[in-house]
Design an enzyme around this catalytic site. Structure first.
Site, PDB file in Angstrom:
ATOM      1  N   GLN A 100       0.803  -1.219   0.000  1.00  0.00           N
ATOM      2  CA  GLN A 100       0.000   0.000   0.000  1.00  0.00           C
ATOM      3  C   GLN A 100       0.836   1.269   0.000  1.00  0.00           C
ATOM      4  O   GLN A 100       2.050   1.255   0.244  1.00  0.00           O
ATOM      5  CB  GLN A 100      -0.920   0.008   1.213  1.00  0.00           C
ATOM      6  CG  GLN A 100      -0.203  -0.018   2.553  1.00  0.00           C
ATOM      7  CD  GLN A 100      -1.172  -0.136   3.721  1.00  0.00           C
ATOM      8  OE1 GLN A 100      -1.350   0.815   4.468  1.00  0.00           O
ATOM      9  NE2 GLN A 100      -1.790  -1.320   3.879  1.00  0.00           N
ATOM     10  N   HIS A 102       0.098   5.681   0.999  1.00  0.00           N
ATOM     11  CA  HIS A 102      -0.804   6.731   1.472  1.00  0.00           C
ATOM     12  C   HIS A 102      -0.548   8.002   0.670  1.00  0.00           C
ATOM     13  O   HIS A 102       0.601   8.312   0.340  1.00  0.00           O
ATOM     14  CB  HIS A 102      -0.592   6.999   2.958  1.00  0.00           C
ATOM     15  CG  HIS A 102      -0.752   5.773   3.801  1.00  0.00           C
ATOM     16  ND1 HIS A 102      -1.885   4.985   3.751  1.00  0.00           N
ATOM     17  CD2 HIS A 102       0.078   5.180   4.697  1.00  0.00           C
ATOM     18  CE1 HIS A 102      -1.741   3.980   4.585  1.00  0.00           C
ATOM     19  NE2 HIS A 102      -0.565   4.062   5.170  1.00  0.00           N
ATOM     20  N   GLU A 137       2.803   8.370   8.687  1.00  0.00           N
ATOM     21  CA  GLU A 137       2.620   7.648   9.947  1.00  0.00           C
ATOM     22  C   GLU A 137       3.955   7.270  10.571  1.00  0.00           C
ATOM     23  O   GLU A 137       4.978   7.128   9.885  1.00  0.00           O
ATOM     24  CB  GLU A 137       1.754   6.401   9.748  1.00  0.00           C
ATOM     25  CG  GLU A 137       2.271   5.422   8.713  1.00  0.00           C
ATOM     26  CD  GLU A 137       1.219   4.387   8.327  1.00  0.00           C
ATOM     27  OE1 GLU A 137       0.014   4.709   8.303  1.00  0.00           O
ATOM     28  OE2 GLU A 137       1.614   3.246   8.029  1.00  0.00           O
ATOM     29  N   HIS A 266       4.778   0.365   1.196  1.00  0.00           N
ATOM     30  CA  HIS A 266       5.101  -0.439   2.369  1.00  0.00           C
ATOM     31  C   HIS A 266       4.093  -1.557   2.546  1.00  0.00           C
ATOM     32  O   HIS A 266       2.985  -1.522   2.003  1.00  0.00           O
ATOM     33  CB  HIS A 266       5.166   0.422   3.635  1.00  0.00           C
ATOM     34  CG  HIS A 266       3.882   1.117   3.983  1.00  0.00           C
ATOM     35  ND1 HIS A 266       3.408   2.213   3.283  1.00  0.00           N
ATOM     36  CD2 HIS A 266       2.959   0.872   4.952  1.00  0.00           C
ATOM     37  CE1 HIS A 266       2.270   2.614   3.809  1.00  0.00           C
ATOM     38  NE2 HIS A 266       1.969   1.815   4.820  1.00  0.00           N
ATOM     39  N   ARG A 285      -4.244   0.544  -2.281  1.00  0.00           N
ATOM     40  CA  ARG A 285      -3.685  -0.810  -2.256  1.00  0.00           C
ATOM     41  C   ARG A 285      -3.375  -1.300  -3.671  1.00  0.00           C
ATOM     42  O   ARG A 285      -4.087  -0.995  -4.610  1.00  0.00           O
ATOM     43  CB  ARG A 285      -4.666  -1.769  -1.579  1.00  0.00           C
ATOM     44  CG  ARG A 285      -5.035  -1.362  -0.161  1.00  0.00           C
ATOM     45  CD  ARG A 285      -6.079  -2.291   0.438  1.00  0.00           C
ATOM     46  NE  ARG A 285      -6.519  -1.815   1.745  1.00  0.00           N
ATOM     47  CZ  ARG A 285      -7.530  -0.966   1.934  1.00  0.00           C
ATOM     48  NH1 ARG A 285      -8.214  -0.532   0.887  1.00  0.00           N
ATOM     49  NH2 ARG A 285      -7.850  -0.567   3.141  1.00  0.00           N
TER      50      ARG A 285
END
Length: 402
Positions: A100, A102, A137, A266, A285
């Site tokens: 995936q 972001h 994140e 990642h 994804r």
């Protein structure tokens, strides 16, 4: 200060025991993959009353909306608007998560607006953008934590494909040797994922079999080959299995932390960790999942530059606290270990979420008294409460805004 409840997510890759054990709950037959602490509209925490943690029905999002200046503070409200800018999670991966990416904040805003204009329901399985925010994140390991993150150097990726008796491996090796640069990584990654060039399940299986054979013969790269074999068992025929050879392997020991920027490819493989991120649920994804996959949108968001994973070294605050500063404005994470006697100040300001990981502590604020927290219990401290301190014996993590 307010006690808050957690909300859980029962994704298939989760563990049936890890999070229940951490939060002192009975284990069930259903996996618990994540618990969320925050005010994201899709799953906000509830404000709770009493030491038993029973909810009173008011969401943290509503508490913040009712008094955004008092809960967030003038500075945070000015920078982020009337919303909590971060989301705190505990994740427990028993099986590998999806491959995936972001989005950046610009891509998130554009994608969200486009899906809103198209009338795609927020809860539609094929919806990509649940909100208009980016999602960088930081991951803080509670157990040994295995992941893939970011692209390897092209020459190293070519070395991993060399010697594998599989046509797809030889083809990708040729691509990377012909272009030992970011363009080679881009070409190999896109070849594995785009519909026109995506390998079939048989081609993927040939690479997995070749990695297993090399592993049995004494592989020079056992970790990479073992990852391919494990992913092939979990997601047979998925091109993401082969894509793992393009990515950096990462092992975090308990107390280690890693930052994942927007655009960073990642996949988390196994382990339990605390995550803090910008308040978003935007996940694009490309494979290794039964969930919705949108390869074209993911490819529009990928950063192809090869670079090692971004490990974050902590700084010490008043002896008892380690602070992990991420290179973003939305959040930072601190971990405090205390042992009675004595009171220790906590870092941070503005809106703070505190989670007790073990033991029992007394959380005190300058403006609103005390709260006892036991293992698995959490609290929200608004900006108006001023500085926090902690005493007792235990470990707690805190998310706040730098």
């Amino acid at each position: 200060m307010h006690r808050i409840s957690t909300t859980s997510q029962a994704y298939a890759w989760g563990s049936t025991t890890a999070i229940p054990e951490l939060f002192g709950l009975p284990a069930t037959d259903s996996p618990v993959a994540e618990v969320w602490l925050g005010a994201h509209p899709s799953s906000p925490s509830l404000v709770t009353v009493g030491a038993d943690g029973s909810p009173d029905g008011v969401s943290l999002r509503d508490v913040i909306t009712a008094d955004s200046r008092g809960t967030l503070g003038e500075d945070v409200e000015a920078r982020f608007g009337p919303a909590l800018p971060y989301l705190l999670k505990v994740i427990a991966a028993e099986h590998p998560l999806s491959l995936q990416v972001h989005p950046s904040i610009d891509r998130a805003r554009a994608g969200y607006e486009a899906e809103e204009a198209a009338g795609v329901p927020l809860d539609a399985p094929h919806r990509n953008y649940k909100d208009s925010n980016h999602k960088p994140e930081l991951v803080y390991a509670l157990t040994r934590f295995e992941a893939l993150c970011g692209f390897r150097a092209p020459r190293r990726a070519a070395e991993l494909f060399a010697g594998l008796d599989a046509p797809l491996a030889k083809e990708l090796q040729g691509v990377l040797r012909a272009q030992p640069s970011v363009e080679g990584i881009r070409a190999a990654f896109r070849q594995l994922l785009e519909p026109a060039t995506r390998p079939g399940a048989g081609e993927v299986e040939e690479v997995a079999v070749a990695c297993a054979a090399r592993l049995a013969a004494g592989s020079p790269s056992p970790r990479a080959d073992r990852t391919v074999v494990q992913l092939a068992q979990a997601y047979p025929g998925d091109p993401g299995v082969v894509t793992s050879l393009l990515l950096n392997p990462v092992t975090l020991q308990p107390g280690d932390a890693m930052f994942v920027p927007a655009g960073g490819v990642h996949a988390y493989l196994r382990g339990v960790a605390v995550e803090v991120m910008a308040s978003s649920d935007n996940v694009l994804r490309a494979g290794l999942t039964p969930k919705h996959v949108d390869v074209a949108e993911l490819l529009r968001n990928v950063d192809y530059v090869a670079a090692p994973p971004i490990r974050v070294a902590p700084e010490t605050f008043h002896g008892a606290t380690r602070v992990y500063y991420a290179p973003v404005d939305d959040f930072e994470l601190s971990v405090t270990r205390v042992a009675a006697p004595g009171t220790h100040p906590l870092p941070g300001r503005g809106p703070r979420i505190v989670l007790c990981l073990d033991g029992e502590v007394l959380l005190s604020s300058a403006g609103d008294g005390d709260l006892h927290l036991r293992r698995g219990q959490s609290a929200f401290a608004p900006a108006s409460d001023g500085p926090l301190s902690v005493s007792g014996s235990g470990t707690l993590v805190q998310a706040d805004v730098p």
